[in-house]
Design an enzyme around this catalytic site. Sequence first.
Site, PDB file in Angstrom:
ATOM      1  N   SER A 162      42.234  38.459  39.347  1.00  0.00           N
ATOM      2  CA  SER A 162      43.697  38.458  39.254  1.00  0.00           C
ATOM      3  C   SER A 162      44.342  37.146  38.860  1.00  0.00           C
ATOM      4  CB  SER A 162      44.304  38.925  40.582  1.00  0.00           C
ATOM      5  OG  SER A 162      44.216  40.321  40.705  1.00  0.00           O
ATOM      6  N   LYS A 214      46.708  37.087  35.937  1.00  0.00           N
ATOM      7  CA  LYS A 214      48.149  37.363  35.993  1.00  0.00           C
ATOM      8  C   LYS A 214      49.010  36.139  35.725  1.00  0.00           C
ATOM      9  CE  LYS A 214      47.284  41.345  38.879  1.00  0.00           C
ATOM     10  NZ  LYS A 214      46.823  41.761  40.206  1.00  0.00           N
ATOM     11  N   SER A 236      50.497  40.391  43.786  1.00  0.00           N
ATOM     12  CA  SER A 236      49.364  40.611  42.874  1.00  0.00           C
ATOM     13  C   SER A 236      49.281  42.078  42.454  1.00  0.00           C
ATOM     14  CB  SER A 236      48.035  40.169  43.513  1.00  0.00           C
ATOM     15  OG  SER A 236      47.041  40.024  42.531  1.00  0.00           O
TER      16      SER A 236
END
Length: 354
Positions: free
Chosen positions: A49, A52, A104
Amino acid sequence: MKKLFIILFAFMILIPIKVQAASEIIVMDIDSGRVIFESNSNEKRLIASITKIMTAIVTIENIDINKTIIVGDEVLKSYGTNTYISVGEKLRIKDLLYGLLLRSGNDAALTLSYSIDNNPSTFIEKMNSKAKEIGMNNTYFENPHGLDEETKNYSTAHDMALLSKYAMNNKIYRSIVETKKYSIKTNYKSYVWFNRNKLLTTYKYCTGGKNGYTPKAGKTLVSTASKDQLNLTIVTLNDPDIYETHESLYNYYFSKYKNYTILDKDDLKLDKSIIDNDVYIDESFIYPLKEDEISKIKTNIKIIDKNSNRIGIIYVYLDGDLIGKRNLYVKKHSTKKKEQSFFQIIKNLTTYKN
């Protein structure tokens, strides 16, 4: 065997003991880009993640964050960590960015990927284009969230540090990642999102970042911290102790380094035997150094054109390696005659010689 033990022991005393579990590590100064420490920082890995961060930057640079959009069917494909937004729900791009970076949300990432031309392929192209622009030469994105069951995102600790450095120069991004709690109310429901980057609450000098995890990638973390005007970013990939590692590294390197003004634009001191012009630089040169490195700083002036406004270049070296440079300009002095007062003019008119 004895030689191997000595080598391992020498490596361990170079850095804090708690960082040994991480596969790939880098510590970089945000302002100068100096790599203070690295280990396997150019090894390609799945990044989960922390993807991102790029999703956020592409969104911020291409879309009005105050624009309201309607969530589409794409969120039905989302799994893993989500914000749990619903099809038909109205949210601002800004709200989705908070859901992306704090919570997230993989569903927020998918929704944002449709916000440019309603085409996620266009969004991914922009992610890869931005990566090349920043100098992330070992990075490739296939999705906006970092999940790696069907598509995969690969990068390195070094490349992600470059991205972190770039992102922290964006006021909107910086404001979001330093936020600990964000609340919104939409046409469907209300949300309260807490920042999943635990370092933001456990380490007082932390200024932001993004964590990540998938079983294939392991735990990943990009973080930033500031102390005594020294701004660092740390990236660790495949590290089971991400928060302990980062705090240990920050404590260690904040104690070893500080910023020094090597060339001061407001107080430029040059050897008059080399250049006697009234000169200036338009930007100071500041660099993080250990105390024992100060004596290793050397400067060299190269004169380009004595008749030009840009008369030359000052090069800065650390232990023989070029670390920076600044253009050297000649100050322009006005040739306009000083204005005389009314009384001075009258005096001049009435003054004569015998």
